[in-house]
Structure formats: structure tokens, C-alpha cells
Design an enzyme around this catalytic site. Sequence first.
Site, PDB file in Angstrom:
ATOM      1  N   ALA A  14      11.986   0.929   5.342  1.00 59.87           N
ATOM      2  CA  ALA A  14      13.025   0.009   4.858  1.00 59.87           C
ATOM      3  C   ALA A  14      12.524  -0.875   3.720  1.00 59.87           C
ATOM      4  O   ALA A  14      13.284  -1.684   3.193  1.00 59.87           O
ATOM      5  CB  ALA A  14      13.509  -0.874   6.012  1.00 59.87           C
ATOM      6  N   GLY A  15      11.250  -0.725   3.354  1.00 60.05           N
ATOM      7  CA  GLY A  15      10.661  -1.631   2.359  1.00 60.05           C
ATOM      8  C   GLY A  15      10.917  -1.169   0.930  1.00 60.05           C
ATOM      9  O   GLY A  15      11.591  -0.166   0.680  1.00 60.05           O
ATOM     10  N   GLY A 131      -0.448   1.056   2.341  1.00 60.40           N
ATOM     11  CA  GLY A 131      -0.466  -0.357   2.765  1.00 60.40           C
ATOM     12  C   GLY A 131      -1.852  -0.958   2.571  1.00 60.40           C
ATOM     13  O   GLY A 131      -2.867  -0.345   2.892  1.00 60.40           O
ATOM     14  N   ASP A 163      -4.203   3.185  -9.655  1.00 60.09           N
ATOM     15  CA  ASP A 163      -5.239   2.672 -10.567  1.00 60.09           C
ATOM     16  C   ASP A 163      -5.575   3.724 -11.630  1.00 60.09           C
ATOM     17  O   ASP A 163      -5.764   3.400 -12.805  1.00 60.09           O
ATOM     18  CB  ASP A 163      -6.481   2.297  -9.752  1.00 60.09           C
ATOM     19  CG  ASP A 163      -6.095   1.424  -8.574  1.00 60.09           C
ATOM     20  OD1 ASP A 163      -5.533   0.345  -8.808  1.00 60.09           O
ATOM     21  OD2 ASP A 163      -6.292   1.842  -7.418  1.00 60.09           O
ATOM     22  N   HIS A 191      -9.541   0.010  -3.973  1.00 61.17           N
ATOM     23  CA  HIS A 191      -8.292  -0.399  -4.641  1.00 61.17           C
ATOM     24  C   HIS A 191      -8.250  -1.926  -4.618  1.00 61.17           C
ATOM     25  O   HIS A 191      -7.610  -2.544  -3.775  1.00 61.17           O
ATOM     26  CB  HIS A 191      -7.082   0.211  -3.918  1.00 61.17           C
ATOM     27  CG  HIS A 191      -5.772  -0.292  -4.447  1.00 61.17           C
ATOM     28  ND1 HIS A 191      -5.348  -0.075  -5.735  1.00 61.17           N
ATOM     29  CD2 HIS A 191      -4.794  -1.035  -3.864  1.00 61.17           C
ATOM     30  CE1 HIS A 191      -4.175  -0.643  -5.922  1.00 61.17           C
ATOM     31  NE2 HIS A 191      -3.811  -1.243  -4.802  1.00 61.17           N
TER      32      HIS A 191
HETATM   33  P1  NAD Z   1       7.823  -4.452   1.854  1.00 58.86           P
HETATM   34  O1  NAD Z   1       7.559  -5.755   2.516  1.00 58.86           O
HETATM   35  O2  NAD Z   1       8.965  -4.317   0.899  1.00 58.86           O
HETATM   36  O3  NAD Z   1       8.024  -3.342   2.972  1.00 58.86           O
HETATM   37  C1  NAD Z   1       7.139  -3.188   4.034  1.00 58.86           C
HETATM   38  C2  NAD Z   1       7.905  -2.512   5.141  1.00 58.86           C
HETATM   39  O4  NAD Z   1       6.952  -2.231   6.169  1.00 58.86           O
HETATM   40  C3  NAD Z   1       8.986  -3.415   5.759  1.00 58.86           C
HETATM   41  O5  NAD Z   1      10.194  -2.678   5.894  1.00 58.86           O
HETATM   42  C4  NAD Z   1       8.382  -3.776   7.122  1.00 58.86           C
HETATM   43  O6  NAD Z   1       9.384  -3.985   8.112  1.00 58.86           O
HETATM   44  C5  NAD Z   1       7.543  -2.532   7.392  1.00 58.86           C
HETATM   45  N1  NAD Z   1       6.494  -2.711   8.391  1.00 58.86           N
HETATM   46  C6  NAD Z   1       5.705  -3.782   8.613  1.00 58.86           C
HETATM   47  N2  NAD Z   1       4.888  -3.554   9.653  1.00 58.86           N
HETATM   48  C7  NAD Z   1       5.164  -2.289  10.070  1.00 58.86           C
HETATM   49  C8  NAD Z   1       4.649  -1.473  11.110  1.00 58.86           C
HETATM   50  N3  NAD Z   1       3.714  -1.910  11.957  1.00 58.86           N
HETATM   51  N4  NAD Z   1       5.152  -0.224  11.262  1.00 58.86           N
HETATM   52  C9  NAD Z   1       6.115   0.238  10.437  1.00 58.86           C
HETATM   53  N5  NAD Z   1       6.648  -0.497   9.442  1.00 58.86           N
HETATM   54  C10 NAD Z   1       6.176  -1.744   9.275  1.00 58.86           C
HETATM   55  O7  NAD Z   1       6.439  -4.007   1.180  1.00 58.86           O
HETATM   56  P2  NAD Z   1       6.187  -2.937   0.031  1.00 58.86           P
HETATM   57  O8  NAD Z   1       6.344  -3.617  -1.278  1.00 58.86           O
HETATM   58  O9  NAD Z   1       6.956  -1.704   0.327  1.00 58.86           O
HETATM   59  O10 NAD Z   1       4.612  -2.693   0.202  1.00 58.86           O
HETATM   60  C11 NAD Z   1       4.079  -2.065   1.347  1.00 58.86           C
HETATM   61  C12 NAD Z   1       2.561  -2.079   1.302  1.00 58.86           C
HETATM   62  O11 NAD Z   1       2.082  -1.305   0.213  1.00 58.86           O
HETATM   63  C13 NAD Z   1       1.931  -3.463   1.126  1.00 58.86           C
HETATM   64  O12 NAD Z   1       0.777  -3.549   1.948  1.00 58.86           O
HETATM   65  C14 NAD Z   1       1.524  -3.464  -0.322  1.00 58.86           C
HETATM   66  O13 NAD Z   1       0.471  -4.382  -0.586  1.00 58.86           O
HETATM   67  C15 NAD Z   1       1.055  -2.046  -0.468  1.00 58.86           C
HETATM   68  N6  NAD Z   1       0.922  -1.528  -1.830  1.00 58.86           N
HETATM   69  C16 NAD Z   1      -0.140  -0.713  -2.076  1.00 58.86           C
HETATM   70  C17 NAD Z   1      -0.328  -0.160  -3.328  1.00 58.86           C
HETATM   71  C18 NAD Z   1      -1.507   0.744  -3.618  1.00 58.86           C
HETATM   72  O14 NAD Z   1      -1.714   1.097  -4.794  1.00 58.86           O
HETATM   73  N7  NAD Z   1      -2.293   1.141  -2.653  1.00 58.86           N
HETATM   74  C19 NAD Z   1       0.595  -0.451  -4.347  1.00 58.86           C
HETATM   75  C20 NAD Z   1       1.683  -1.280  -4.057  1.00 58.86           C
HETATM   76  C21 NAD Z   1       1.828  -1.816  -2.789  1.00 58.86           C
HETATM   77  C1  LMR Z   2      -0.861  -2.976  -6.608  1.00 64.01           C
HETATM   78  O1  LMR Z   2      -1.970  -2.649  -7.028  1.00 64.01           O
HETATM   79  O2  LMR Z   2       0.127  -3.120  -7.346  1.00 64.01           O
HETATM   80  C2  LMR Z   2      -0.680  -3.142  -5.128  1.00 64.01           C
HETATM   81  O3  LMR Z   2      -1.875  -2.931  -4.458  1.00 64.01           O
HETATM   82  C3  LMR Z   2      -0.059  -4.425  -4.746  1.00 64.01           C
HETATM   83  C4  LMR Z   2      -1.047  -5.563  -4.851  1.00 64.01           C
HETATM   84  O4  LMR Z   2      -1.135  -6.349  -3.901  1.00 64.01           O
HETATM   85  O5  LMR Z   2      -1.705  -5.648  -5.886  1.00 64.01           O
END
Ligand code: NAD
Ligand code: LMR
Length: 329
Positions: A14-15, A131, A163, A191
Amino acid sequence: MSKAPMRVAVTGAAGQIGYSLLFRIASGEMLGKDQPVILQLLDLPQAQKAVKGVMMELEDCAFPLLAGMIATDDPNVAFKDADVCLLVGARPRGPGMERADLLTANGAIFTVQGKAIAENAKEDVRVLVVGNPCNTNAYIARAAAIKVGRTNPNNYHGMLRLDHNRALSQLAAKSGREVSSLKKMVVWGNHSPSMYADYRFCESNGDSVKALINDHAWNNDVFLPTVGKRGAAIIEARGLSSAASAANAAIDHVRDWVLGSSDWVTMGVPSDGSYGIPEGVVFGFPCECKDGQFKIIQGLEIDEYSQGKIAITLKELEDERAAVADMLK
Ligand code: NAD
Ligand code: LMR
């Protein structure tokens, strides 16, 4: 005859990333335009209504490859017979936070999910953790999965592809070359801002990109900080963390892993000891993908400057590993 559907579990459905990801998976951009998919969507109980809304929109696209979908708040249901698991669901960081600040808040999620994957998914399941902090969350999920057995411990990855893609765009702008001409990019390590984006081997139409740019000060003072801090710059500008580019990178990672890639790709994979990185640390390495398998590219020369950068990002990952050790007992 059409292929049997592959089951793709996506957490955090849902995110924001989920919203950019699911439609592209259902349209065949991740697993191929001839590969039917079943989406198994996991989110928290309070997000189930929103997940249902996303499913209504997926239905309304009438994707020919979407062979089914379920929504659940139970990881055992979400990961049942999964071929691919995209672990996106976690709390994103806000302004002023580092990704490591999320370690305890999000780490607990990945012990539960790693165990549920190992107990329920296909034995050759491919897992990509998005995440944050994604390397250490992948390390945690893998450690929990190893306790159960059954699945392949090499198949628990963290996402460094964003990245890698960010680095390619910066290099294209600086060198004046088409982004599609740039080959052999590497991002080593975590990362996080400590990552080492390394274009020493990068080529464009047979030319060395390092020689084309020929500017060490730009590398050290502009390129590395720009790529390393791009996530924070996006949070600052949007008020939200990157989403469409993160979803795009997840699709790139899994597509290349499953369908193969003609270029080097950066993947956060459990180290096998290559380049002196301790076994099991989930580290960004240059990889080649063929026949559904990935392989760390061997034999690259690591000069003194690069060795110093790699040591910094490894130290950060080792500190993160020590911080979660109690969670894994
Ligand atoms: P968001 O808050 O829009 O969505 C997160 C979703 O995860 C929500 O719907 C929430 O209800 C759900 N959630 C939380 N805990 C959960 C669980 N235990 N089980 C299942 N669902 C759960 O966040 P987003 O913007 O979609 O980002 C998600 C993650 O991705 C964050 O940790 C963010 O930092 C990470 N991210 C990583 C990268 C990368 O390059 N690795 C890049 C961008 C974002
Ligand atoms: C990103 O690199 O955009 C994600 O990992 C989100 C963040 O927290 O930087």
C-alpha cells in the site's frame, strides 16, 4: 502454450514504492512480456483497505499477464510458493535521519519475514530487500532463513541498483555520452552515503570514461557525494523518499537476475569472500547475470584510493551487523 504463472510477493504493497512497482510487474516489465504473474500483497492490518484499492486499480488495467492477486497481513500467506519476494514494507526515513537510524525499527520486520519466506516460498526463491537499511535488513532476513534451511542463502539480496543508476546518470551528464552507452559501472558496499561508486572500469563506445572525464577532484568532491547523498536530496525536495526510481531499480535488479544482462550490474549480494569482504556481509558488488544466476565479477584491480573507500563502507556494514547481533540469537 503459455507459461505457468510466477508468484511475486510484494510487502508494503500500500506504500509509495508499491504504487510505482505493482503495475509495472503486472505489465511484464520485470519477468518478461510472456510471463504471467500472480501478485501476493502483504501489508499491515490497517493498510488492507488501501491495498484493496490498489488491487481495484490493477483490475481496471486488464493486464493480460496478471493471472491472480491476493492481499493479506500474514507473511506465511504472502510468501506461500513465492518465486520472487520484494521486501519493500518498512518505515522510510524522514528529513535529518540516516538510514541506519531505522535499524531497530525495521530490523524486527525482517527476522519474521526471513523465517516466513524460508518456511513457505519456493526453494529457489529470489529475495530482494528494498526497505532500509536494505543491506543489513537483507542480512537479517538471510540469517533468519538460514536457521530454517530449505531456501538458497545466496538469494537474499539488498538493493544497490538505484545507486548504480544514479551514478550512470551523473556520469552521462559529466561526460556528454549517452547513458545507454555507459558500461561496467560498479557501486561497492552499503546503500548509504558511505557507498563507493567506482567508474574506473566504465566504458562508453570503447572509450574509458575515467580518461574522458579526467578529473579526480570532481570524482571525490562532486560525484561521490552527489550519488551518496541523492536519497537525502530527494527527501529534502519532495518531502518523501524516492519511490518511482526505487521501484524502477527493483525491477531492473530482478529482471536482470532472472532474464540475464549484457552489462555489469551492481547487486547487494551475500559476500563469498570476494575482494576480502567477510563472508555473509550483504555488499554491493559488480555482478554478471546469466541463465537465472548471478556471479560476482572477479579479478578487478583495487587501487589504494578504492581500497580506502571500500574499507569505510565495509566498516559501516560491520557496525550495523554488530548492532543487530542480539536480534539474531
Ligand atoms: P511508505 O511508508 O510509503 O510505505 C511503506 C509500506 O510498508 C506501508 O504501506 C506500510 O503499511 C508497510 N509496512 C510497514 N511495516 C510492514 C510490515 N511489517 N509488513 C508489511 N508491510 C509493512 O514507504 P516507501 O516510500 O514505499 O518506502 C519503503 C521502504 O523502502 C523504506 O524503508 C524506504 O526507506 C525504502 N527505500 C529504499 C530504497 C533503496 O534504494 N534501497 C529506495 C527508496 C526507499
Ligand atoms: C534512497 O536512496 O532514495 C532511499 O534509500 C531512501 C532514503 O532514505 O534515502
